[in-house]
Design a protein around this motif. Structure first.
Motif, PDB file in Angstrom:
ATOM      1  N   ALA A  91       0.829  -1.204   0.000  1.00  0.00           N
ATOM      2  CA  ALA A  91       0.000   0.000   0.000  1.00  0.00           C
ATOM      3  C   ALA A  91       0.864   1.255   0.000  1.00  0.00           C
ATOM      4  O   ALA A  91       0.571   2.224  -0.703  1.00  0.00           O
ATOM      5  CB  ALA A  91      -0.933   0.001   1.204  1.00  0.00           C
ATOM      6  N   LEU A  92       1.939   1.256   0.777  1.00  0.00           N
ATOM      7  CA  LEU A  92       2.835   2.402   0.801  1.00  0.00           C
ATOM      8  C   LEU A  92       3.495   2.608  -0.557  1.00  0.00           C
ATOM      9  O   LEU A  92       3.645   3.740  -1.022  1.00  0.00           O
ATOM     10  CB  LEU A  92       3.894   2.226   1.887  1.00  0.00           C
ATOM     11  CG  LEU A  92       3.397   2.244   3.321  1.00  0.00           C
ATOM     12  CD1 LEU A  92       4.537   1.920   4.274  1.00  0.00           C
ATOM     13  CD2 LEU A  92       2.764   3.580   3.654  1.00  0.00           C
ATOM     14  N   LYS A  93       3.892   1.509  -1.185  1.00  0.00           N
ATOM     15  CA  LYS A  93       4.544   1.608  -2.495  1.00  0.00           C
ATOM     16  C   LYS A  93       3.578   2.133  -3.550  1.00  0.00           C
ATOM     17  O   LYS A  93       3.940   2.963  -4.382  1.00  0.00           O
ATOM     18  CB  LYS A  93       5.078   0.236  -2.897  1.00  0.00           C
ATOM     19  CG  LYS A  93       5.963   0.253  -4.104  1.00  0.00           C
ATOM     20  CD  LYS A  93       6.572  -1.112  -4.325  1.00  0.00           C
ATOM     21  CE  LYS A  93       7.487  -1.104  -5.511  1.00  0.00           C
ATOM     22  NZ  LYS A  93       8.088  -2.405  -5.754  1.00  0.00           N
ATOM     23  N   GLU A  94       2.341   1.673  -3.507  1.00  0.00           N
ATOM     24  CA  GLU A  94       1.346   2.106  -4.491  1.00  0.00           C
ATOM     25  C   GLU A  94       0.932   3.567  -4.299  1.00  0.00           C
ATOM     26  O   GLU A  94       0.568   4.238  -5.251  1.00  0.00           O
ATOM     27  CB  GLU A  94       0.106   1.206  -4.426  1.00  0.00           C
ATOM     28  CG  GLU A  94       0.329  -0.189  -4.949  1.00  0.00           C
ATOM     29  CD  GLU A  94       0.654  -0.219  -6.430  1.00  0.00           C
ATOM     30  OE1 GLU A  94      -0.045   0.450  -7.217  1.00  0.00           O
ATOM     31  OE2 GLU A  94       1.627  -0.913  -6.793  1.00  0.00           O
ATOM     32  N   CYS A  95       0.999   4.065  -3.075  1.00  0.00           N
ATOM     33  CA  CYS A  95       0.556   5.428  -2.774  1.00  0.00           C
ATOM     34  C   CYS A  95       1.717   6.385  -2.526  1.00  0.00           C
ATOM     35  O   CYS A  95       1.532   7.453  -1.939  1.00  0.00           O
ATOM     36  CB  CYS A  95      -0.347   5.404  -1.541  1.00  0.00           C
ATOM     37  SG  CYS A  95      -1.812   4.413  -1.742  1.00  0.00           S
ATOM     38  N   LYS A  96       2.910   6.040  -2.986  1.00  0.00           N
ATOM     39  CA  LYS A  96       4.087   6.828  -2.651  1.00  0.00           C
ATOM     40  C   LYS A  96       4.000   8.273  -3.133  1.00  0.00           C
ATOM     41  O   LYS A  96       4.453   9.187  -2.447  1.00  0.00           O
ATOM     42  CB  LYS A  96       5.354   6.167  -3.168  1.00  0.00           C
ATOM     43  CG  LYS A  96       5.458   6.080  -4.666  1.00  0.00           C
ATOM     44  CD  LYS A  96       6.704   5.337  -5.075  1.00  0.00           C
ATOM     45  CE  LYS A  96       6.711   5.132  -6.570  1.00  0.00           C
ATOM     46  NZ  LYS A  96       7.828   4.320  -6.984  1.00  0.00           N
ATOM     47  N   GLU A  97       3.405   8.514  -4.274  1.00  0.00           N
ATOM     48  CA  GLU A  97       3.298   9.889  -4.783  1.00  0.00           C
ATOM     49  C   GLU A  97       2.393  10.743  -3.890  1.00  0.00           C
ATOM     50  O   GLU A  97       2.692  11.904  -3.633  1.00  0.00           O
ATOM     51  CB  GLU A  97       2.768   9.895  -6.211  1.00  0.00           C
ATOM     52  CG  GLU A  97       3.701   9.249  -7.230  1.00  0.00           C
ATOM     53  CD  GLU A  97       5.027   9.970  -7.347  1.00  0.00           C
ATOM     54  OE1 GLU A  97       5.027  11.218  -7.272  1.00  0.00           O
ATOM     55  OE2 GLU A  97       6.045   9.287  -7.500  1.00  0.00           O
ATOM     56  N   GLN A  98       1.321  10.162  -3.390  1.00  0.00           N
ATOM     57  CA  GLN A  98       0.386  10.902  -2.540  1.00  0.00           C
ATOM     58  C   GLN A  98       0.929  11.086  -1.123  1.00  0.00           C
ATOM     59  O   GLN A  98       0.561  12.029  -0.428  1.00  0.00           O
ATOM     60  CB  GLN A  98      -0.966  10.187  -2.468  1.00  0.00           C
ATOM     61  CG  GLN A  98      -1.716  10.163  -3.766  1.00  0.00           C
ATOM     62  CD  GLN A  98      -1.270   9.047  -4.706  1.00  0.00           C
ATOM     63  OE1 GLN A  98      -0.475   8.184  -4.350  1.00  0.00           O
ATOM     64  NE2 GLN A  98      -1.776   9.075  -5.930  1.00  0.00           N
ATOM     65  N   LEU A  99       1.792  10.176  -0.674  1.00  0.00           N
ATOM     66  CA  LEU A  99       2.305  10.221   0.691  1.00  0.00           C
ATOM     67  C   LEU A  99       3.606  10.997   0.830  1.00  0.00           C
ATOM     68  O   LEU A  99       4.004  11.337   1.943  1.00  0.00           O
ATOM     69  CB  LEU A  99       2.524   8.794   1.205  1.00  0.00           C
ATOM     70  CG  LEU A  99       1.264   7.947   1.360  1.00  0.00           C
ATOM     71  CD1 LEU A  99       1.640   6.514   1.704  1.00  0.00           C
ATOM     72  CD2 LEU A  99       0.378   8.533   2.423  1.00  0.00           C
ATOM     73  N   LEU A 100       4.248  11.308  -0.271  1.00  0.00           N
ATOM     74  CA  LEU A 100       5.559  11.947  -0.217  1.00  0.00           C
ATOM     75  C   LEU A 100       5.528  13.285   0.518  1.00  0.00           C
ATOM     76  O   LEU A 100       6.301  13.507   1.453  1.00  0.00           O
ATOM     77  CB  LEU A 100       6.103  12.139  -1.632  1.00  0.00           C
ATOM     78  CG  LEU A 100       7.484  12.758  -1.732  1.00  0.00           C
ATOM     79  CD1 LEU A 100       8.510  11.861  -1.079  1.00  0.00           C
ATOM     80  CD2 LEU A 100       7.841  13.020  -3.175  1.00  0.00           C
ATOM     81  N   ASP A 101       4.643  14.186   0.131  1.00  0.00           N
ATOM     82  CA  ASP A 101       4.597  15.511   0.763  1.00  0.00           C
ATOM     83  C   ASP A 101       4.186  15.465   2.239  1.00  0.00           C
ATOM     84  O   ASP A 101       4.844  16.099   3.067  1.00  0.00           O
ATOM     85  CB  ASP A 101       3.672  16.449  -0.020  1.00  0.00           C
ATOM     86  CG  ASP A 101       4.280  16.867  -1.351  1.00  0.00           C
ATOM     87  OD1 ASP A 101       5.526  16.863  -1.465  1.00  0.00           O
ATOM     88  OD2 ASP A 101       3.511  17.189  -2.274  1.00  0.00           O
TER      89      ASP A 101
END
Length: 59
Positions: free
Chosen positions: A10-20
């Motif tokens: 889940a973290l890998k799939e959502c990395k763009e949204q979680l980065l900031d």
């Protein structure tokens, strides 16, 4: 899964949204001089040779 119950997938799939948001948490923690992350799953990984020697594992 980590102690928070979130899978690595889940973290890998959502990395763009979680980065900031994660970047903001880390930088604000460093600026304030305190870090609130205190739990982790630490699993030693066997590298080879003898099982009883601690140096044959890595974290």
């Amino acid at each position: 899964m980590g102690p928070d119950g979130v899978s690595g997938w889940a973290l890998k799939e959502c990395k763009e949204q979680l980065l900031d948001p994660i970047w903001e948490m880390v930088t604000s923690s460093l600026k304030e001089g305190r870090i609130e992350w205190r739990r982790a799953n630490i699993i030693p990984i066997f590298k080879g040779s003898k099982y009883i020697e601690p140096l044959n594992y890595r974290l």
